[in-house]
Design an enzyme around this catalytic site. Sequence first.
Site, PDB file in Angstrom:
ATOM      1  N   TYR A   1       8.631  -9.050  39.277  1.00 16.51           N
ATOM      2  CA  TYR A   1       8.475 -10.454  39.661  1.00 16.51           C
ATOM      3  C   TYR A   1       8.673 -10.556  41.163  1.00 16.51           C
ATOM      4  O   TYR A   1       9.572  -9.920  41.725  1.00 16.51           O
ATOM      5  CB  TYR A   1       9.533 -11.316  38.955  1.00 16.51           C
ATOM      6  CG  TYR A   1       9.550 -12.752  39.432  1.00 16.51           C
ATOM      7  CD1 TYR A   1       8.826 -13.729  38.747  1.00 16.51           C
ATOM      8  CD2 TYR A   1      10.265 -13.127  40.568  1.00 16.51           C
ATOM      9  CE1 TYR A   1       8.818 -15.043  39.196  1.00 16.51           C
ATOM     10  CE2 TYR A   1      10.252 -14.440  41.028  1.00 16.51           C
ATOM     11  CZ  TYR A   1       9.529 -15.386  40.330  1.00 16.51           C
ATOM     12  OH  TYR A   1       9.516 -16.682  40.770  1.00 16.51           O
TER      13      TYR A   1
ATOM     14  N   GLU B   1       3.899 -17.304  43.850  1.00 20.72           N
ATOM     15  CA  GLU B   1       4.605 -16.517  42.843  1.00 20.72           C
ATOM     16  C   GLU B   1       3.682 -15.491  42.212  1.00 20.72           C
ATOM     17  O   GLU B   1       2.586 -15.836  41.784  1.00 20.72           O
ATOM     18  CB  GLU B   1       5.143 -17.464  41.761  1.00 20.72           C
ATOM     19  CG  GLU B   1       5.957 -16.765  40.696  1.00 20.72           C
ATOM     20  CD  GLU B   1       6.362 -17.736  39.584  1.00 20.72           C
ATOM     21  OE1 GLU B   1       7.546 -18.068  39.502  1.00 20.72           O
ATOM     22  OE2 GLU B   1       5.483 -18.166  38.819  1.00 20.72           O
TER      23      GLU B   1
END
Length: 431
Positions: free
Chosen positions: A141, A226
């Site tokens: 992530y 993101e």
Amino acid sequence: MTKGLASPKTCLRSVLIEEDGIHRLARGGGRRTMNIHEYQAKEILGRYGIAVPRGRLAVSARDAAITADEFGGHVVVKAQIHAGGRGKAGGVRFAATRDEAASLYEEFLGMRLITRQTGPEGARVRRVYIEEALSIAKEYYLSLSIDRKHARIALLASAAGGGDVEEASQGAFARVLIDPCLGPTAHSMRALAVSLGLESACRRMFFGMVQKLYEVFTSCDCSLLEINPLARLSDGRLLPLDCKISFDDNALFRHSELLAYRDIEEGAPEEFEASKYGLTYVKLDGDIGCMVNGAGLAMATLDALLLRGGTSANFLDLGGGASKEAVRKAFSLIIEDRRVKVILINVLGGIVRCDVVAAGVAEAIAEASTASYALPKRHIPIVARFAGNRAGEGRSLLEAIKDDVFPIRFAETMDAAATLAAEAAGAEGRR
Ligand code: GDP
Ligand code: MN
């Protein structure tokens, strides 16, 4: 026009949060942003020299099949909506053949996808993206966002990437604040890569990618970028498999190229409509439609209402130089909202003239009562408070209106107007 002034519209467009009954400017997550689709975000990454999986937006089932052929048969079919959590909800599926790709396309298009980020009503899938399927060794992530407290861009990374990242504990994330004078430094990124467990061959790729992502973030005025998952592939490459970008609304005026990405069907169409007329309109939860000039006064009006037990259906700032046209539009936006029981007009005449506002309101009322598409007859009392430039003329204009649907009352002060409006909303609720 007020173009030359230190633009309150710009800073106040990032409307509103309510805390302890006081309205104030939103901060952090509450800021106004523009979201785009995954495939668009990847297009932007590509433009900044970041490698992304090969992919194409399919325009038909046949096109999906052809795209699958082109990518060697194995593809990932991805529903494009402005929300994450698609994988778990069945909005990201694998196709092993061209026919599977075509039938997934058919299945996805028009489907209502409910993910943990869409809310129970879900989101309709209007676009389907086909991507080459890649073999993943490990998912990470990675995100960039703005840490307002420290006034820095924050980089957040984790080795617990993928669909379960929301369940990962806080300890699974490493956070680095980036110094705006230095950008991401080799030193700090190396440390981060090590903490993620990236092997040395991969660290340089990681640093290169972060540098480019940082460039995207700063040049496009992002509020969030993101990547989840950032995948380490079996062949050693490091590739963003998903990407979500939000832009700061306040900076969009200097990115006309990004406006093309706006998907009007996602998000609130009224807000977009309003913006075309220079109005700042934001839907809220209550039942009193508000029409105010100036964002500060608009917020104060919401507070005054709340204080008197009323709740606003919207935030609406007519802006500095609102024309009769814009006022008419604003009024129709308010009455198209079926929840609105009462309208509160609170105008402090300055650059905006109260009589111009009144004229716009008069036109909108005339239009609403004659239009063939007339709203089913409702009763929507109006409470008006004018002060300042041409207040008397404005009031006279409104007094001349005799309309059963929109009976108008007047108040001298903002508080009196809020009290009347809150009472009227209560009374309408009991009708
Ligand atoms: P989200 O659930 O809305 O965040 O959608 P993602 O684009 O992140 O997709 C969900 C999951 O599908 C990812 O976490 C990956 O595990 C998987 N996925 C997406 N693209 C690929 C791909 O090209 N190859 C493989 N093997 N998995 C993928
Ligand atoms: Mn994802």
